[in-house]
Design a protein around this motif. Structure first.
Motif, mmCIF file in Angstrom:
data_model
loop_
_atom_site.group_PDB
_atom_site.id
_atom_site.type_symbol
_atom_site.label_atom_id
_atom_site.label_comp_id
_atom_site.label_asym_id
_atom_site.label_seq_id
_atom_site.Cartn_x
_atom_site.Cartn_y
_atom_site.Cartn_z
ATOM 1 N N PRO A 1 0.822 -1.208 0.000
ATOM 2 C CA PRO A 1 0.000 0.000 0.000
ATOM 3 C C PRO A 1 0.861 1.264 0.000
ATOM 4 O O PRO A 1 1.985 1.268 0.504
ATOM 5 N N TRP A 2 0.319 2.294 -0.581
ATOM 6 C CA TRP A 2 1.038 3.561 -0.686
ATOM 7 C C TRP A 2 0.034 4.680 -0.887
ATOM 8 O O TRP A 2 -0.944 4.513 -1.614
ATOM 9 N N CYS A 3 0.239 5.808 -0.228
ATOM 10 C CA CYS A 3 -0.620 6.962 -0.447
ATOM 11 C C CYS A 3 0.192 8.092 -1.052
ATOM 12 O O CYS A 3 1.302 8.360 -0.613
ATOM 13 N N ALA A 4 -0.410 8.747 -2.021
ATOM 14 C CA ALA A 4 0.247 9.902 -2.630
ATOM 15 C C ALA A 4 0.076 11.131 -1.748
ATOM 16 O O ALA A 4 0.574 12.194 -2.053
ATOM 17 N N SER B 1 6.600 4.279 2.015
ATOM 18 C CA SER B 1 6.542 5.620 2.586
ATOM 19 C C SER B 1 5.550 6.411 1.760
ATOM 20 O O SER B 1 5.376 6.152 0.570
ATOM 21 N N HIS B 2 4.916 7.378 2.388
ATOM 22 C CA HIS B 2 3.952 8.167 1.644
ATOM 23 C C HIS B 2 4.645 9.143 0.711
ATOM 24 O O HIS B 2 5.809 9.471 0.889
ATOM 25 N N GLY B 3 3.908 9.543 -0.291
ATOM 26 C CA GLY B 3 4.401 10.556 -1.200
ATOM 27 C C GLY B 3 5.582 10.086 -2.029
ATOM 28 O O GLY B 3 5.716 8.906 -2.342
ATOM 29 N N CYS C 1 -8.959 3.705 -0.742
ATOM 30 C CA CYS C 1 -7.892 2.823 -0.279
ATOM 31 C C CYS C 1 -6.659 2.991 -1.157
ATOM 32 O O CYS C 1 -6.762 3.016 -2.376
ATOM 33 N N CYS C 2 -5.473 3.104 -0.494
ATOM 34 C CA CYS C 2 -4.229 3.202 -1.267
ATOM 35 C C CYS C 2 -3.730 1.794 -1.506
ATOM 36 O O CYS C 2 -2.888 1.295 -0.767
ATOM 37 N N THR C 3 -4.274 1.130 -2.519
ATOM 38 C CA THR C 3 -3.933 -0.274 -2.712
ATOM 39 C C THR C 3 -2.470 -0.478 -3.097
ATOM 40 O O THR C 3 -1.828 -1.399 -2.623
ATOM 41 N N VAL D 1 -7.091 6.877 8.195
ATOM 42 C CA VAL D 1 -5.864 7.633 8.465
ATOM 43 C C VAL D 1 -4.762 7.115 7.561
ATOM 44 O O VAL D 1 -4.801 5.981 7.101
ATOM 45 N N ALA D 2 -3.779 7.973 7.337
ATOM 46 C CA ALA D 2 -2.690 7.621 6.440
ATOM 47 C C ALA D 2 -1.955 6.368 6.911
ATOM 48 O O ALA D 2 -1.509 5.566 6.098
ATOM 49 N N ASP D 3 -1.879 6.170 8.213
ATOM 50 C CA ASP D 3 -1.173 4.991 8.720
ATOM 51 C C ASP D 3 -1.848 3.683 8.329
ATOM 52 O O ASP D 3 -1.220 2.634 8.335
ATOM 53 N N ARG D 4 -3.151 3.766 8.009
ATOM 54 C CA ARG D 4 -3.842 2.564 7.531
ATOM 55 C C ARG D 4 -3.938 2.568 6.009
ATOM 56 O O ARG D 4 -4.619 1.756 5.409
ATOM 57 N N HIS D 5 -3.270 3.517 5.387
ATOM 58 C CA HIS D 5 -3.321 3.674 3.929
ATOM 59 C C HIS D 5 -4.732 3.881 3.437
ATOM 60 O O HIS D 5 -5.199 3.254 2.495
ATOM 61 N N MET D 6 -5.405 4.796 4.166
ATOM 62 C CA MET D 6 -6.763 5.179 3.805
ATOM 63 C C MET D 6 -6.819 6.689 3.698
ATOM 64 O O MET D 6 -6.276 7.396 4.546
#
Ligand SMILES: [Zn+2]
Ligand SMILES: [Zn+2]
Lengths: 412, 238
Positions: A406-409, B144-146, B97-99, B86-91
């Motif tokens: 998983p990854w968030c932008a 890591s994010h971003g 969802c940040c798959t 929350v970002a820690d759950r990749h949401m």
């Protein structure tokens, strides 16, 4: 199922299959009936004796995919070929149909049959007395292997043409609507139901052998595996097809004119089947992939006859879009109904939709029997068990190399 | 010279493909069509298949598949709020969802069908959420994010350390239509490619299609641009 076995999806499906399968004694009765007819056609006074008439089952009885009728008063539909060793230049379609018909009519008269056989478009239908549970559709035909092979070669299917066990059984048939019905000609409608059955057997040959070996271990009737007739065993492919057909038959009970035809279900299932040893596995493979085998030939949906790829089992779809739509409607429904059970439910909880499709009475009976023999407490997912199963799933993902992270932008 | 026109295969996702991928394995999802997208909505089950003991976990979700899939990624939403947003759950706060990094998955996968997506990133995401719930660990790790996450992805894909400059040089050379031996080697040695990591670069280009690498490069650039804007937004709410 033994008393100590916890029920599984597999054991429930197997029990459901056993509940819809055509019973052995019906099969024996069918064989006795067509052998009796065969003897009549071959008797000395028969006008077709010189053509060495040959009668054999085709369709679901031959493929081992025949189900019990849904309603108690419904009949089994038994399809037979009646092949005469005649040539196309000897007689017309009408003459073939009539000479077979004459013997069938005299058979009915001399065997006290309650109904006069009916002269249908391609076949003769023999109806037995009301207490009999089946009728027989007899298809008059003559051999057509050479023409059949020639056409296959011309259309580029040399390898099928070379398969003698498939092409050797091709036949020319009669059809009242054919313009050449009364003409002495080489142009006859053709078919190859026995060649198709040969192909179908090939698709499950390995599993058939496994099942026969299993049977050998439990019986002393046969000296060797080769002695066991095909109908004595049943593969997971045949069982899966029977469950699919039952689902279809109840789904389309009210409007049968659009129900997906068996030959399409049989063909796509056999293509999707990959020798799965469990019924659950076979159904899973079939339901996940069967529609991948529908070709698109220049915009035309094509379910090729595997023994004659220029024939499209789905040819009616182009004329009537509703037929194609209904096929996909059924496919979605059968996927969802079996999926809800196999992927979404405990073995003893058959979801209502599937229960209705397979027959409420049957399903309730099977589930009752299971619960009687079931000695453990109702299944509850304990947190620890779920975690350990999830860990196994994680392991499987790692082994297949399909991990994703998983990854968030950061922005939505 | 107008040679740069990108030839993208026009391939419209059909409802039949989505049905094939989901109707049997995820019977709780209803699949419908809405103009340019195909929707799957309902209950998603985490399960190891028919084994006599039922599903492991259930989530309420919605998936939007654009018909130009896989050029554009599907969006997955958890709709019941079961997973903390929350970002820690990749949401994301919206429930999205940040798959995965879509372009990373495309670059490393041979099969990018909807079925492969469902059996891959979608399946892995909810399995991971379940595992995280129980163990506070991501079973397949997480990025890591971003922009840092994209650099990690490029590093993993191309076998280079998590260094932005190196990642950028490597992904650019894999994204090139053709490469020349006199180019500078992406390792940063200052040598020409033909005298340095020539074989390695060609092996990478054999493994990752240049179009897919280009998309991942674009993702890197885009994420960087977005990140530059973000600090201003967040500084307004100290
Ligand atoms: Zn994230
Ligand atoms: Zn180098």
């Amino acid at each position: 199922m033994t008393a100590n076995d916890a029920p599984t999806h597999e054991s429930v499906l197997q029990a459901l299959h056993a509940g819809i399968d055509m019973p052995e004694e019906i099969f024996e009765e069918i064989v006795a009936k067509y052998e009796s007819l065969s003897a009549w056609l071959d008797r000395d006074a028969s006008n077709i004796k010189r053509y060495q008439p040959f009668i054999a089952p085709q369709g679901s009885v031959l493929l081992g995919t025949a189900n019990q009728p849904i309603k108690a008063n419904e009949e089994y539909d038994v399809d037979l070929v009646c092949r005469l060793n005649a040539a196309k230049n000897e007689l017309t379609q009408r003459e073939l149909k009539a000479s077979v018909g004459r013997e069938i009519l005299s058979y009915a008269a001399s065997h006290d049959m309650a109904y006069t056989p009916e002269d249908k478009r391609r076949c003769w239908t023999l109806k037995y007395a009301d207490d009999r549970r089946f009728h027989m559709d007899v298809l008059p035909c003559i051999p057509d292997a050479d023409c059949y092979r020639k056409r296959l070669v011309e259309s580029g299917h040399q390898s099928i043409a070379a398969n003698i066990s498939v092409t050797g059984q091709a036949i020319a048939i009669t059809d009242k609507t054919d313009p050449n019905y009364d003409r002495l000609t080489e142009e006859w409608p053709t078919s190859n139901p026995l060649g198709y059955a040969e192909w179908f057997l090939e698709q499950m040959a390995e599993r058939l052998l496994v099942e026969k070996r299993n049977l050998m271990r439990h019986t002393t009737i046969y000296d060797k595996v080769e002695d066991i007739p095909n109908h004595k065993v049943k593969t997971t492919l045949q069982k899966a097809i029977q469950l699919l057909k039952r689902h279809r038959d109840t789904m389309f009970a009210e409007n049968p004119e659009h129900k997906p035809i068996s030959i399409i279900i049989n063909t796509l299932s056999a293509l999707a089947y990959d020798d799965e040893d469990s019924l659950v596995g076979a159904l899973t493979a079939i339901l996940k992939t069967m529609d991948k085998f529908i070709e698109n030939r220049a915009g035309v949906a094509w379910v090729a006859n595997p023994v004659n790829p220029e024939e499209n089992f789905a040819d009616k779809w182009a004329e009537e879009r509703e037929k194609e739509a209904q096929f996909y409607r059924w496919l979605t429904s059968v996927r969802r109904d079996f999926g809800s059970y196999l992927n979404g439910s405990f073995p003893e909880n058959v979801p209502a939709a599937l229960r209705d499709r397979l027959g409420k009475t049957l399903v309730e009976k099977v589930v009752d029997e299971i619960q009687l023999t079931e000695i453990s407490a109702p299944a509850v997912i304990t947190s620890a068990a779920a975690l350990s199963r999830a860990e196994t799933m994680v392991e499987q993902v790692r082994e297949s190399g399909t991990e994703t992270t998983p990854w968030c932008a950061k922005r939505d | 010279m107008v040679r740069k026109k990108r030839l993208t295969k026009v391939n419209t996702l059909t409802i039949a493909e989505v049905e094939r991928a989901l109707s049997f394995t995820q019977p709780g999802l209803a699949i419908t069509e809405a103009r340019d997208v195909i929707l799957a909505e309902g209950v998603y089950i985490v399960t190891d298949g028919p084994n006599g003991i039922g599903p492991i976990a259930r989530y309420e979700i919605g998936i939007i598949f654009p018909k130009i899939y896989p050029s554009e990624e599907p969006s997955v939403y958890e709709t019941a709020g079961t997973v903390e947003r929350v970002a820690d759950r990749h949401m994301y706060p919206s429930g999205r969802c940040c798959t995965c990094i879509w372009e990373e998955w495309l670059a490393k996968s041979i099969d990018t069908s909807v079925e492969a997506f469902c059996d891959g990133p979608l399946h892995n995401f909810f399995l991971s959420q379940f595992m995280f719930d129980k163990t506070r660990k991501w079973p397949f790790g997480d990025r890591s994010h971003g922009v840092d996450g994209v650099i990690e992805a490029i590093g993993d894909l191309l076998g280079v350390g998590p260094d932005e400059d190196a990642a950028r040089r490597y992904i650019e050379i894999v994204a090139a239509r053709e490469i020349k031996g006199h180019w500078a080697c992406p390792c940063g040695s200052g040598k020409r490619l033909r005298n340095c990591h020539n074989d390695y670069v060609r092996e990478l280009r054999g493994r990752v299609k240049h179009e897919r690498a280009q998309k991942l490069l674009e993702r890197l650039i885009e994420t960087k641009l977005q990140e530059r804007a973000t600090p201003m937004e967040s500084s307004q709410q100290p």
